[in-house]
Design an enzyme around this catalytic site. Structure first.
Site, PDB file in Angstrom:
ATOM      1  N   LEU A   1       0.867  -1.172   0.000  1.00 56.49           N
ATOM      2  CA  LEU A   1       0.000   0.000   0.000  1.00 56.49           C
ATOM      3  C   LEU A   1       0.905   1.224   0.000  1.00 56.49           C
ATOM      4  O   LEU A   1       1.999   1.182   0.571  1.00 56.49           O
ATOM      5  CB  LEU A   1      -0.873   0.040   1.260  1.00 56.49           C
ATOM      6  CG  LEU A   1      -1.918  -1.057   1.430  1.00 56.49           C
ATOM      7  CD1 LEU A   1      -2.616  -0.903   2.784  1.00 56.49           C
ATOM      8  CD2 LEU A   1      -2.933  -1.031   0.309  1.00 56.49           C
ATOM      9  N   ASP A   2       0.442   2.318  -0.602  1.00 52.67           N
ATOM     10  CA  ASP A   2       1.176   3.572  -0.459  1.00 52.67           C
ATOM     11  C   ASP A   2       1.310   3.869   1.028  1.00 52.67           C
ATOM     12  O   ASP A   2       0.417   3.549   1.819  1.00 52.67           O
ATOM     13  CB  ASP A   2       0.417   4.732  -1.111  1.00 52.67           C
ATOM     14  CG  ASP A   2       0.356   4.640  -2.623  1.00 52.67           C
ATOM     15  OD1 ASP A   2       1.138   3.861  -3.205  1.00 52.67           O
ATOM     16  OD2 ASP A   2      -0.460   5.356  -3.212  1.00 52.67           O
ATOM     17  N   MET A   3       2.393   4.516   1.409  1.00 54.56           N
ATOM     18  CA  MET A   3       2.647   4.792   2.819  1.00 54.56           C
ATOM     19  C   MET A   3       1.485   5.566   3.453  1.00 54.56           C
ATOM     20  O   MET A   3       1.165   5.359   4.619  1.00 54.56           O
ATOM     21  CB  MET A   3       3.953   5.581   2.974  1.00 54.56           C
ATOM     22  CG  MET A   3       4.399   5.714   4.409  1.00 54.56           C
ATOM     23  SD  MET A   3       6.097   6.286   4.606  1.00 54.56           S
ATOM     24  CE  MET A   3       6.169   7.723   3.576  1.00 54.56           C
ATOM     25  N   SER A   4       0.825   6.426   2.712  1.00 57.21           N
ATOM     26  CA  SER A   4      -0.263   7.245   3.250  1.00 57.21           C
ATOM     27  C   SER A   4      -1.606   6.524   3.299  1.00 57.21           C
ATOM     28  O   SER A   4      -2.555   7.025   3.880  1.00 57.21           O
ATOM     29  CB  SER A   4      -0.428   8.505   2.394  1.00 57.21           C
ATOM     30  OG  SER A   4       0.779   9.215   2.343  1.00 57.21           O
ATOM     31  N   THR A   5      -1.710   5.368   2.651  1.00 54.94           N
ATOM     32  CA  THR A   5      -2.970   4.628   2.580  1.00 54.94           C
ATOM     33  C   THR A   5      -3.090   3.683   3.766  1.00 54.94           C
ATOM     34  O   THR A   5      -2.143   2.981   4.110  1.00 54.94           O
ATOM     35  CB  THR A   5      -3.037   3.814   1.270  1.00 54.94           C
ATOM     36  OG1 THR A   5      -2.886   4.708   0.166  1.00 54.94           O
ATOM     37  CG2 THR A   5      -4.359   3.074   1.141  1.00 54.94           C
TER      38      THR A   5
END
Length: 195
Positions: free
Chosen positions: A28-32
């Protein structure tokens, strides 16, 4: 990242020191926020990776966009097809490129519009880097970034605070369906978003 001292990988290695293989099957993207699947054996990892490659794993994300999609599109479901490639001059950003981009397809379904912001489900059929974020923000997608998106949006500020606190990305991997690597039983996992 290269200098990260805390990660999903390191935490799983600590919890399951007997695990073999690289553990990580997707990311997952780090922000997700939300669900990830990890494999504790090389055999399981290979099987689940193949399911991702064959696109037999079903994923559902929930997101909140910075505007009202319903007013613009006048429908409550559809799809976005915009090919993506890396922006070589502005990493880690991705961009839409019809000449050199890789196929990227997202199905979507409206959940609700609250205070001028759209809550919806996103079903990525491909798994390109930042696919959902770009498909939402791009002019040929929704033309509305995901709330709190610091790469493709407006880095929304908390209007109730004098600290101008940046909101987190309102993108959450909510549901994941896959076949168990040994028994082949279909398994669905779901965790609700906290927004």
């Amino acid at each position: 990242g290269k200098n990260i001292e805390d990660s999903v990988y390191l935490r799983i290695k600590k919890l399951f020191p007997q695990a073999s293989g690289s553990l990580i099957v997707h990311r997952l993207d780090m922000s997700t926020s939300g669900l990830m699947v990890l494999a504790l054996t090389k055999r399981a990892q290979k099987n689940i990776q193949q399911q991702f490659i064959n696109r037999t794993i079903s994923k559902r994300y929930v997101a909140i966009l910075e505007g009202d999609v319903e007013k613009i599109l006048m429908k409550d479901k559809g799809e976005i097809n915009l090919p993506l490639r890396g922006d070589f001059e502005d990493r880690p950003r991705q961009l839409v490129c019809h000449e050199h981009g890789k196929h990227a397809k997202t199905q979507w379904q409206l959940i609700d519009v609250i205070n001028g912001k759209t809550k919806l489900y996103l079903y990525p059929e491909t798994g390109r880097t930042h696919q959902l974020r770009v498909h939402c923000a791009h002019a040929n997608g929704f033309n509305m970034p995901i709330l709190g998106d610091d790469l493709y949006g407006n880095s929304s500020f908390d209007s109730h605070s004098s600290n101008k606190k940046i909101q987190r990305l309102h993108l959450h991997a909510q549901r994941l369906t896959l076949s168990h690597p040994a028994t082949k039983a279909v398994m669905t996992f779901e965790v609700k978003a906290d927004f």
